[in-house]
Write an enzyme that holds these catalytic residues in place. Structure first.
Site, PDB file in Angstrom:
ATOM      1  N   HIS A  62      -4.928  88.530  21.960  1.00 20.52           N
ATOM      2  CA  HIS A  62      -4.410  88.893  20.646  1.00 20.52           C
ATOM      3  C   HIS A  62      -3.451  90.078  20.737  1.00 20.52           C
ATOM      4  O   HIS A  62      -3.609  90.946  21.581  1.00 20.52           O
ATOM      5  CB  HIS A  62      -5.554  89.287  19.711  1.00 20.52           C
ATOM      6  CG  HIS A  62      -6.565  88.208  19.533  1.00 20.52           C
ATOM      7  ND1 HIS A  62      -7.862  88.471  19.131  1.00 20.52           N
ATOM      8  CD2 HIS A  62      -6.513  86.858  19.684  1.00 20.52           C
ATOM      9  CE1 HIS A  62      -8.549  87.334  19.050  1.00 20.52           C
ATOM     10  NE2 HIS A  62      -7.741  86.346  19.385  1.00 20.52           N
ATOM     11  N   LYS A  72      -5.084 100.007  21.524  1.00 17.64           N
ATOM     12  CA  LYS A  72      -6.536  99.882  21.407  1.00 17.64           C
ATOM     13  C   LYS A  72      -7.221 100.698  22.497  1.00 17.64           C
ATOM     14  O   LYS A  72      -6.841 100.627  23.658  1.00 17.64           O
ATOM     15  CB  LYS A  72      -6.977  98.425  21.566  1.00 17.64           C
ATOM     16  CG  LYS A  72      -6.464  97.504  20.479  1.00 17.64           C
ATOM     17  CD  LYS A  72      -6.861  96.059  20.733  1.00 17.64           C
ATOM     18  CE  LYS A  72      -6.311  95.144  19.657  1.00 17.64           C
ATOM     19  NZ  LYS A  72      -6.629  93.732  19.934  1.00 17.64           N
ATOM     20  N   TYR A 132     -13.740  99.063  19.413  1.00 16.98           N
ATOM     21  CA  TYR A 132     -12.370  99.444  19.707  1.00 16.98           C
ATOM     22  C   TYR A 132     -11.761 100.205  18.555  1.00 16.98           C
ATOM     23  O   TYR A 132     -11.939  99.876  17.397  1.00 16.98           O
ATOM     24  CB  TYR A 132     -11.498  98.278  20.143  1.00 16.98           C
ATOM     25  CG  TYR A 132     -11.525  97.026  19.302  1.00 16.98           C
ATOM     26  CD1 TYR A 132     -10.439  96.670  18.519  1.00 16.98           C
ATOM     27  CD2 TYR A 132     -12.621  96.171  19.338  1.00 16.98           C
ATOM     28  CE1 TYR A 132     -10.449  95.505  17.783  1.00 16.98           C
ATOM     29  CE2 TYR A 132     -12.637  95.005  18.606  1.00 16.98           C
ATOM     30  CZ  TYR A 132     -11.544  94.677  17.827  1.00 16.98           C
ATOM     31  OH  TYR A 132     -11.563  93.524  17.084  1.00 16.98           O
ATOM     32  N   ASP A 169      -8.284  80.706  18.681  1.00 23.88           N
ATOM     33  CA  ASP A 169      -8.036  80.959  20.104  1.00 23.88           C
ATOM     34  C   ASP A 169      -7.917  79.646  20.873  1.00 23.88           C
ATOM     35  O   ASP A 169      -7.115  79.532  21.800  1.00 23.88           O
ATOM     36  CB  ASP A 169      -9.133  81.835  20.706  1.00 23.88           C
ATOM     37  CG  ASP A 169      -9.067  83.275  20.210  1.00 23.88           C
ATOM     38  OD1 ASP A 169      -8.035  83.665  19.624  1.00 23.88           O
ATOM     39  OD2 ASP A 169     -10.049  84.009  20.417  1.00 23.88           O
TER      40      ASP A 169
END
Length: 185
Positions: A62, A72, A132, A169
């Site tokens: 992603h 991140k 995250y 996904d």
């Protein structure tokens, strides 16, 4: 805190200093000033995310487009994952290359993935809780996905079973055939 540059420019492995004894342990999981010194600039995190996934779940790859491209800082607080960053910066000499590391609650490692990278992870333990911090809020209209099994990327996922994927996904395009199909940060 020990900071180790990984094989891709700007992606860092961060190992906190852990203080432990028979009572347990303590470590500083984030310090803004120390983090800025480690990456070389001030980073403004605006959102924290927490996910839990079962063994074999693969999330990614992603990323978000500007103006909401996300950096991140990732870590695992329960279990173990194989974490991957892919350089999608067209001007980068490492465009299309990836790096992966095992991070876990036990090793307490973190990975800094700056904007301009796609990100994904595979759960290796019975389950994993993944945290995250992001530098931009989630923007569904700017989010993109690259197939986890893109043949040009050739990521060596440590799969023991076929991965468990979300519908999104599973339908992600193999965008790296020549790099021209990738919408980049």
């Amino acid at each position: 805190m020990k900071v180790t540059p990984l094989d891709l420019p700007d992606v860092l492995l961060i190992e906190p200093t852990v203080f432990g004894d028979e009572r347990g342990f303590f470590y500083e999981s984030f310090n803004r000033q120390a983090f800025a010194e480690a990456v070389g600039y001030d980073v403004d995190f605006v959102q924290d995310n927490h996910s839990k996934s079962a063994r074999g779940v693969l999330r990614g790859l992603h990323y978000q487009l500007p103006p909401k491209a996300q950096g991140k800082l990732v870590r695992v607080v329960a279990g173990e994952v194989f974490d991957v960053a892919v350089d999608i910066r067209r001007e980068s000499p490492s465009f299309g290359r990836w790096v992966g590391r095992v991070i876990s609650a036990q090793n307490r490692r973190q990975i800094w993935i700056p904007p301009g990278f796609a990100h994904g992870f595979l759960v290796l333990s019975a389950s994993a809780e993944f945290l995250y911090k992001t530098t931009a809020p989630w923007a569904p209209d700017l989010e993109r996905v690259i197939a986890w099994n893109d043949p040009v990327l050739a990521i060596t996922w440590p799969l023991e079973i076929p991965p468990i994927l979300s519908p999104r996904d599973a339908a992600a395009p193999q965008m790296f055939r020549d790099g021209s199909n990738v919408s980049l940060a």
